[in-house]
Design an enzyme around this catalytic site. Structure first.
Site: not given
Length: 708
Positions: A562, A647, A682
């Site tokens: 991330s 995501d 995600h």
């Protein structure tokens, strides 16, 4: 004899080799089409030839992502058996039939458990005694049948302990469907509310009114709080609060005293605000605790007739603890200091009990738990005795008790749950996570030290390795960091990590700026116009780890996800020669383009973290480090990049575009692989075993390269 066998197995693992190697020879890498797309602002133009990849439903986009997946499978085919071996190895360490330590809330003991072969938790309770009959609240395995993705986003039980509110996401976009269950009859009620913020549910005291947050589907930010009465239609629900500033994130819950329902609005590092409603008056209006002011952050809990406030008020960046009586909080002059601000201690959290106050503090990068006897006005700290660890206050719903439930873990100690008598100071271990396969914590060593960065900052490093691994410059090392949003990456245990340690790897967590390990200033020095410190810290730690012979300079690996994926992109632009291989998971790499597009989910809420590129000074600074914009014609390390089609945090097209551009620009023959999970978001796969396949993919990539 058994101990000797376990030891010999560890030695075998350390020297294990495995078959063929990954190779791109004979494989044709996908080449994404280039379609010129000019982006112009501040009299500056950029051409983004891969901009077209942002169409999730377009068949050409899907074909490209599938082609990349096929390419990865082909390149990694020679080690597919090894990857499967890693998966089975990691899975074998997990006790399949397991349960958490029960906690008492009201008249029931609540706990979760996993059944043999089950991917998802089963949530349960027992009334009055742990010997009572088990009631299954939610069975994740039953609910997840026929779902490619499944997640329960929190649940809340009504005050009369009869109705359960729970959220379910089956897409991985973090849009939860709020449902209700009668815990007496087992009936799922007809009430169903879509697009809610998972876990942000709060019951009123009447046992029929519940408050929830709806998410805006463009920004994916929760922005509206509604009131629902069981048995009525959701379309008739009443809007009770609308957060009109799309730079603020929202939350919703009950104070521990149960007296108030609280709506939280916050802009990380900038401002917070709470709205309160007496839970016994559900049809009333929420009232502002204290109106938001830029630069003022505060967090509250209710205690007797007072509020306790953790705040940066009065120039207290590391926070101080203050107190104010009910109905008088509107004037800051009424706020009284209980624990003053300290420049070397970050006040991270608090837990309120009838006779005790528990404070979570961070000093020199480590978490400490401070116990204050509110009657005797005496205090003490818990002692943990390891160089690198993490401790946290666990679930403590009971206000009247003198028992603190807390958790502890370290790089060598599995997650452990303790009950601590705050009066007698007796500590009882309720459970230590059981690691199967002969795990012995004495086989591993942990260290912690500080690295001096190029500007003089002292960066903490926590590392762990097998006791048989020689620290002489020959060992491969995996370096991990995050470094954003003030999130501290503490030294916690991982059973999957053993697959690296038992094969001779050193594992290092570098607590770089942008986190909050060293206090609030540590975060401030790694965001906005100081973001470059985050990347410099990581590179400087990499150099130190090789210079001090913790790592073989030809076998240094890096991993981040991330915002940590942004870190990976930035450091390989800055110092690609340092790393043999890099794993960038769901990486935020197209910083400028994303932050210029307010139609992309979550963008507006990030302006105070990265800057708003509509301001020219922010644009230029962000452009100077944005990984996608700084890809050059040069050699890059071996790269594995992962993403998820759904995501909601970092849109899949960022890593896809980055990989496409790297293919165009890089001058080496190193591996460049992109894996897109076509059914997840995600967090990757949702099941506890399915998630291990993602880890096995990353570790097999790294381990294979380490043997070359």
């Amino acid at each position: 004899m058994k101990k000797a066998l376990i030891f010999s197995l560890n030695i075998i693992a350390l020297n294990m080799t495995y078959g063929q190697k990954m190779s791109a020879d004979g494989q044709t890498a996908p080449i994404a089409a280039q379609k010129n797309h000019e982006l112009k602002i501040h009299n500056h133009s950029r051409n983004d030839p891969y901009y077209w990849l942002n169409q999730r439903e377009d068949q050409e986009v899907l074909d490209y992502l599938n082609a990349e997946n096929t390419y990865l499978d082909n390149v990694m085919a020679p080690i597919s058996d090894f990857k499967e071996q890693l998966f089975e190895e990691m899975k074998s360490r997990i006790k399949e039939q397991d349960e958490s330590v029960p906690y008492l809330d009201g008249n029931y003991y609540y706990y979760s458990k996993y059944v043999q072969g089950g991917e998802y938790p089963v949530y349960c309770r027992k009334k009055g005694s742990l010997d009572a009959k088990e009631e299954i609240i939610l069975d994740g395995n039953e609910m997840a049948k026929d779902q490619s993705y499944f997640n329960i986003g929190g649940f809340e039980v009504s005050d009369n302990e009869q109705i359960l509110a729970f959220g379910v996401d089956t897409v991985s976009r973090r849009n939860y469907v709020l449902g209700f269950k009668n815990l007496q009859t087992g009936e799922i009620l007809a009430d169903k509310i879509e697009l809610t913020e998972g876990g942000s549910y709060a019951w009123a005291a009447d046992n029929k009114t519940i408050f929830y947050i709806i998410r805006d589907q463009q920004t994916l930010l929760g922005d509206r709080v509604y009131r629902h009465v069981l048995g009525t239609k959701p379309e008739a629900d009443v809007l009770v609060y609308h957060e009109k500033d799309n730079q603020f994130y929202m939350g919703l819950g009950r104070t521990k005293s149960k007296k108030y329902i609280a709506i939280y609005s916050g802009q990380n590092g900038v401002s917070t605000e709470f709205q309160l409603l007496n839970a016994s008056e559900p049809s009333g209006s929420f009232k502002t605790f204290f109106p938001r002011e830029k630069g003022l952050e505060y967090f509250i809990d209710h205690y007797k007739d007072n509020f306790l406030i953790r705040t940066n008020y009065q120039n207290a960046p590391n926070y101080q603890l203050m107190e104010v009586s009910e109905q008088k909080q509107g004037d800051l002059k009424n706020w009284k200091t209980l624990i003053a601000h300290r420049a070397d201690v970050f006040l991270e959290g608090m837990e309120v009990f009838k006779n005790h106050l528990v404070i979570q503090e961070r000093k020199d990068g480590l978490m400490h738990i401070r116990i204050i006897d509110q009657k005797e006005k005496k205090e003490h700290y818990l002692n943990f005795g390891e160089p690198a660890y993490d401790t946290y206050v666990s679930v403590n719903p009971n206000f009247e008790t003198n028992i603190l439930r807390f958790g502890y873990t370290s790089l060598t100690t599995p997650n452990s749950t303790f009950d601590y008598n705050m009066d007698t100071r007796e500590k009882v271990l309720k459970k230590e996570q059981e690691i199967l396969g002969g795990f012995n914590k004495s086989n591993y060593k942990s260290e912690r030290f500080f690295v001096t960065a190029r500007d003089g900052a002292k960066v903490p490093v926590s590392l762990v390795y097998h006791k048989n691994t020689k620290i002489d410059g020959s060992a491969p090392l995996l370096q991990y960091a995050y470094g954003s949003y003030g999130a501290s990456m503490d030294a916690t245990f991982s059973s999957t990590r053993l697959s690296l340690l038992d094969r001779g790897f050193v594992y290092a967590i570098t607590h770089i700026r942008g986190g909050q390990e060293m206090g609030r200033q540590w975060y401030e020095d790694g965001k906005m116009f100081k973001k470059i410190n985050t990347f410099n810290d990581f590179v400087d730690c990499s150099r130190y780890l090789t210079e001090k012979k913790y790592a073989n300079p030809k076998k240094l690996f890096a991993m981040g996800g991330s915002a940590g994926g942004l870190l990976m992109g930035a450091v390989i632009n800055q110092a690609p020669e340092l790393y043999e291989g890099v794993v960038a998971a769901v990486p935020f790499v197209d910083v400028v383009t994303t932050m210029l597009d307010e139609s992309i989910p979550l963008t507006t809420g990030e302006f105070e973290e990265w800057g708003n590129p509509k301001n020219e000074d922010s644009y230029k600074y962000m452009l100077s480090y944005s990984p996608y914009d700084n890809v050059e014609h040069k050699k890059y390390p071996n790269l594995l990049v992962t993403t998820g089609l759904h995501d909601s945090q970092v849109q899949y097209w960022e890593p896809a575009k980055w990989v496409a551009k790297l293919r165009q620009y890089k001058t080496d023959k190193n591996l460049l692989l992109l894996h897109t999970n076509m059914t997840a978001g995600h967090g990757g796969a949702s099941g506890r075993f399915s998630a291990l396949k993602d880890t096995a993919l990353m570790y097999s990539f790294i381990l294979d390269l380490s043997t070359k």
